[in-house]
Design a protein around this motif. Structure first.
Motif, PDB file in Angstrom:
ATOM      1  N   ALA A 163      12.942  16.052  -2.032  1.00  0.00           N
ATOM      2  CA  ALA A 163      12.402  14.841  -2.663  1.00  0.00           C
ATOM      3  C   ALA A 163      11.385  14.162  -1.748  1.00  0.00           C
ATOM      4  O   ALA A 163      10.332  13.696  -2.213  1.00  0.00           O
ATOM      5  N   VAL A 164      11.688  14.115  -0.455  1.00  0.00           N
ATOM      6  CA  VAL A 164      10.758  13.518   0.500  1.00  0.00           C
ATOM      7  C   VAL A 164       9.457  14.310   0.535  1.00  0.00           C
ATOM      8  O   VAL A 164       8.349  13.746   0.483  1.00  0.00           O
ATOM      9  N   ARG A 165       9.581  15.640   0.597  1.00  0.00           N
ATOM     10  CA  ARG A 165       8.385  16.483   0.664  1.00  0.00           C
ATOM     11  C   ARG A 165       7.534  16.333  -0.588  1.00  0.00           C
ATOM     12  O   ARG A 165       6.302  16.271  -0.512  1.00  0.00           O
ATOM     13  N   ARG A 166       8.167  16.235  -1.753  1.00  0.00           N
ATOM     14  CA  ARG A 166       7.405  16.095  -3.001  1.00  0.00           C
ATOM     15  C   ARG A 166       6.616  14.785  -3.012  1.00  0.00           C
ATOM     16  O   ARG A 166       5.461  14.752  -3.438  1.00  0.00           O
ATOM     17  N   LEU A 167       7.241  13.707  -2.563  1.00  0.00           N
ATOM     18  CA  LEU A 167       6.545  12.423  -2.560  1.00  0.00           C
ATOM     19  C   LEU A 167       5.364  12.425  -1.591  1.00  0.00           C
ATOM     20  O   LEU A 167       4.267  11.951  -1.924  1.00  0.00           O
ATOM     21  N   LEU A 168       5.572  12.963  -0.385  1.00  0.00           N
ATOM     22  CA  LEU A 168       4.492  12.990   0.596  1.00  0.00           C
ATOM     23  C   LEU A 168       3.354  13.891   0.125  1.00  0.00           C
ATOM     24  O   LEU A 168       2.174  13.568   0.304  1.00  0.00           O
ATOM     25  N   THR A 169       3.720  15.018  -0.482  1.00  0.00           N
ATOM     26  CA  THR A 169       2.686  15.933  -0.995  1.00  0.00           C
ATOM     27  C   THR A 169       1.898  15.279  -2.121  1.00  0.00           C
ATOM     28  O   THR A 169       0.667  15.391  -2.180  1.00  0.00           O
ATOM     29  N   GLU A 170       2.583  14.575  -3.013  1.00  0.00           N
ATOM     30  CA  GLU A 170       1.883  13.911  -4.112  1.00  0.00           C
ATOM     31  C   GLU A 170       0.936  12.841  -3.591  1.00  0.00           C
ATOM     32  O   GLU A 170      -0.137  12.611  -4.167  1.00  0.00           O
ATOM     33  N   PRO A 192       0.836  -1.204   0.000  1.00  0.00           N
ATOM     34  CA  PRO A 192       0.000   0.000   0.000  1.00  0.00           C
ATOM     35  C   PRO A 192       0.870   1.253   0.000  1.00  0.00           C
ATOM     36  O   PRO A 192       2.025   1.232   0.436  1.00  0.00           O
ATOM     37  N   VAL A 193       0.288   2.355  -0.471  1.00  0.00           N
ATOM     38  CA  VAL A 193       1.063   3.592  -0.636  1.00  0.00           C
ATOM     39  C   VAL A 193       1.766   4.025   0.649  1.00  0.00           C
ATOM     40  O   VAL A 193       2.962   4.355   0.610  1.00  0.00           O
ATOM     41  N   PRO A 194       1.103   4.068   1.820  1.00  0.00           N
ATOM     42  CA  PRO A 194       1.834   4.523   3.020  1.00  0.00           C
ATOM     43  C   PRO A 194       3.069   3.696   3.316  1.00  0.00           C
ATOM     44  O   PRO A 194       4.122   4.240   3.661  1.00  0.00           O
ATOM     45  N   ARG A 195       2.967   2.360   3.177  1.00  0.00           N
ATOM     46  CA  ARG A 195       4.136   1.512   3.450  1.00  0.00           C
ATOM     47  C   ARG A 195       5.206   1.717   2.386  1.00  0.00           C
ATOM     48  O   ARG A 195       6.415   1.792   2.703  1.00  0.00           O
ATOM     49  N   ALA A 196       4.798   1.837   1.122  1.00  0.00           N
ATOM     50  CA  ALA A 196       5.776   2.069   0.057  1.00  0.00           C
ATOM     51  C   ALA A 196       6.489   3.396   0.261  1.00  0.00           C
ATOM     52  O   ALA A 196       7.698   3.516   0.010  1.00  0.00           O
ATOM     53  N   LEU A 197       5.761   4.411   0.721  1.00  0.00           N
ATOM     54  CA  LEU A 197       6.390   5.710   1.010  1.00  0.00           C
ATOM     55  C   LEU A 197       7.420   5.585   2.126  1.00  0.00           C
ATOM     56  O   LEU A 197       8.541   6.102   2.011  1.00  0.00           O
ATOM     57  N   ALA A 198       7.038   4.919   3.210  1.00  0.00           N
ATOM     58  CA  ALA A 198       7.968   4.778   4.338  1.00  0.00           C
ATOM     59  C   ALA A 198       9.233   4.033   3.911  1.00  0.00           C
ATOM     60  O   ALA A 198      10.354   4.422   4.275  1.00  0.00           O
ATOM     61  N   ASP A 199       9.073   2.966   3.122  1.00  0.00           N
ATOM     62  CA  ASP A 199      10.239   2.205   2.680  1.00  0.00           C
ATOM     63  C   ASP A 199      11.079   2.993   1.679  1.00  0.00           C
ATOM     64  O   ASP A 199      12.284   2.731   1.543  1.00  0.00           O
ATOM     65  N   THR A 200      10.464   3.958   0.994  1.00  0.00           N
ATOM     66  CA  THR A 200      11.209   4.792   0.050  1.00  0.00           C
ATOM     67  C   THR A 200      12.002   5.866   0.767  1.00  0.00           C
ATOM     68  O   THR A 200      13.207   6.037   0.528  1.00  0.00           O
ATOM     69  N   VAL A 201      11.336   6.615   1.659  1.00  0.00           N
ATOM     70  CA  VAL A 201      12.006   7.755   2.293  1.00  0.00           C
ATOM     71  C   VAL A 201      13.055   7.299   3.294  1.00  0.00           C
ATOM     72  O   VAL A 201      13.905   8.102   3.696  1.00  0.00           O
ATOM     73  N   THR A 202      13.011   6.031   3.708  1.00  0.00           N
ATOM     74  CA  THR A 202      14.068   5.506   4.583  1.00  0.00           C
ATOM     75  C   THR A 202      15.439   5.719   3.956  1.00  0.00           C
ATOM     76  O   THR A 202      16.424   5.969   4.664  1.00  0.00           O
ATOM     77  N   ARG A 252      13.947  11.969  12.388  1.00  0.00           N
ATOM     78  CA  ARG A 252      14.849  12.587  11.412  1.00  0.00           C
ATOM     79  C   ARG A 252      14.350  13.985  11.059  1.00  0.00           C
ATOM     80  O   ARG A 252      13.195  14.142  10.631  1.00  0.00           O
ATOM     81  N   PRO A 253      15.184  15.001  11.234  1.00  0.00           N
ATOM     82  CA  PRO A 253      14.716  16.388  11.043  1.00  0.00           C
ATOM     83  C   PRO A 253      14.083  16.638   9.678  1.00  0.00           C
ATOM     84  O   PRO A 253      13.055  17.318   9.589  1.00  0.00           O
ATOM     85  N   HIS A 254      14.670  16.104   8.593  1.00  0.00           N
ATOM     86  CA  HIS A 254      14.114  16.409   7.277  1.00  0.00           C
ATOM     87  C   HIS A 254      12.757  15.734   7.074  1.00  0.00           C
ATOM     88  O   HIS A 254      11.913  16.234   6.326  1.00  0.00           O
ATOM     89  N   LEU A 255      12.526  14.625   7.793  1.00  0.00           N
ATOM     90  CA  LEU A 255      11.220  13.987   7.705  1.00  0.00           C
ATOM     91  C   LEU A 255      10.190  14.718   8.551  1.00  0.00           C
ATOM     92  O   LEU A 255       9.013  14.800   8.180  1.00  0.00           O
ATOM     93  N   VAL A 256      10.613  15.267   9.683  1.00  0.00           N
ATOM     94  CA  VAL A 256       9.697  16.081  10.491  1.00  0.00           C
ATOM     95  C   VAL A 256       9.228  17.284   9.686  1.00  0.00           C
ATOM     96  O   VAL A 256       8.042  17.625   9.674  1.00  0.00           O
ATOM     97  N   ALA A 257      10.160  17.931   8.979  1.00  0.00           N
ATOM     98  CA  ALA A 257       9.792  19.082   8.145  1.00  0.00           C
ATOM     99  C   ALA A 257       8.849  18.653   7.023  1.00  0.00           C
ATOM    100  O   ALA A 257       7.896  19.366   6.681  1.00  0.00           O
ATOM    101  N   ALA A 258       9.096  17.476   6.446  1.00  0.00           N
ATOM    102  CA  ALA A 258       8.226  16.985   5.373  1.00  0.00           C
ATOM    103  C   ALA A 258       6.830  16.686   5.892  1.00  0.00           C
ATOM    104  O   ALA A 258       5.835  16.930   5.202  1.00  0.00           O
TER     105      ALA A 258
END
Length: 354
Positions: free
Chosen positions: A185-192, A168-178, A216-222
């Protein structure tokens, strides 16, 4: 001998075109092809090639993206398995009559899964050096070649995409941004994910929290950007609901205060004549403590109680309800606008643009 040469007295006509081009050692043995014959056909210049351990391409050229995905799934499922769209049968029901359910034993995830889900921000399949695949934690499988194996204690329910089991998309996102350190790039994926209607922000935040990525700071910002995007999408849905269901125009995005008195709070939509207000319930998804969540809800409740004491009907609407049942939400607002009231009028309220 060519790759079209019959393998054995058991032909491959019952297999799909893809399965005829990507087979495991076990599948070849089932069709009468010995290990020696397989080795012979995979010699340099031969008609076949070994792509991953125990997985063979039955043609000499480079694999297509679909063949790479199929091969990774076959490798992850193990040498004794066949169709990668299936899982390991679980036990039948106690009465013995229920057909066995299939639990997933290999699921595509990460950037490949996002590409299959149609994410514009995901790299194309042809550019991926690694294809991530989820397997149960009990497996001791190692990644090799283009297959990157991710073990998990809880396999998600796969989503079938082009016949393949995909996370599912949420799990695929988490495994990607890891594996991503680029905050943009992280923000663009989460926004999309939200803007494209793939999933709700709460599901994404829960999955990131489960994966312990929110430190992770960049993920908190995303995530902050994701929640802001959630509000923007919810506001658009609210505008569309009012317009498409023929509700009278409210004043949008206003602050209320008493004359010479305190600020009462902001509202997303307000009908002054009927003293009806709509507030979008866009509280952050629960990923912190229960106390933090309860504090947020208490603030909503105090604000609503105060405004209703002043004669204002406050309707809380969630983004999910606006997405899934806009007609029903419009009916709720219409009922509130037409309801007679014997409460004190709210003419003393000052309405200010936000």
């Amino acid at each position: 001998m060519t790759h079209n040469t019959p393998l054995s007295p058991r032909p491959l006509h019952h297999l799909s075109q893809m399965q005829r081009r990507v087979l495991t050692t076990a599948q070849l043995h089932a069709h009468g092809v010995t290990s020696a014959e397989t080795d012979e056909r995979c010699r340099p210049g031969g008609p076949w090639q070994q792509f991953l351990p125990g997985v063979y391409l039955l043609h000499p050229g480079p694999p297509t993206s679909a063949e790479r995905l199929q091969a990774v799934l076959l490798y992850a499922r193990g040498p004794a398995h066949g169709n990668p769209a299936h899982g390991v049968p679980s036990q039948p029901g106690a009465d013995g009559r229920n057909p066995p359910r299939r639990r997933p034993d290999a699921i595509l995830t990460g950037p490949a899964a996002l590409a299959l889900h149609g994410f514009a921000g995901a790299p194309p399949l042809t550019s991926l050096e690694k294809i991530d695949v989820l397997v149960p934690r009990s497996r001791r499988l190692r990644g090799t070649g283009c297959a990157r194996v991710l073990r998990t204690s809880e396999m998600p329910s796969p989503v079938p995409v082009t016949g393949l089991p995909v996370a599912p998309v949420p799990r695929a996102l988490a495994d990607t941004v890891t594996h991503l350190s680029d905050a943009d790039a992280v923000r663009r994926l989460l926004t999309e994910a939200v803007r494209g209607g793939h999933c709700e922000p709460a599901c994404v935040v829960r999955e990131l929290h489960r994966a312990r990525l929110l430190s992770r700071p960049h993920l908190v910002a995303a995530v902050d950007a994701l929640l802001a995007e959630r509000r923007a999408v919810a506001e658009e849905r609210l505008y569309r609901m009012v317009r498409e269901h023929g509700l009278p125009d409210p004043v949008w995005n206003v602050d209320l205060k008493l004359p010479g008195g305190p600020w009462l709070g902001g509202l997303d939509a307000y009908w002054p004549r009927q003293a009806v207000a709509v507030e979008l319930d866009t509280r952050a998804p629960r990923h912190g403590s229960r106390q933090e969540h309860d504090t947020q809800w208490s603030e909503y409740a105090r604000k609503r109680e105060l405004l209703e004491r002043l004669g204002i009907t406050v309707l809380h609407i969630t983004p999910k309800k606006l997405r899934d049942a806009p007609e029903q939400q419009a009916a709720v607002v219409r009922t509130a606008l037409s309801a007679p009231t014997d409460r004190a009028p709210a003419a003393q309220i000052v309405v200010l643009p936000r």
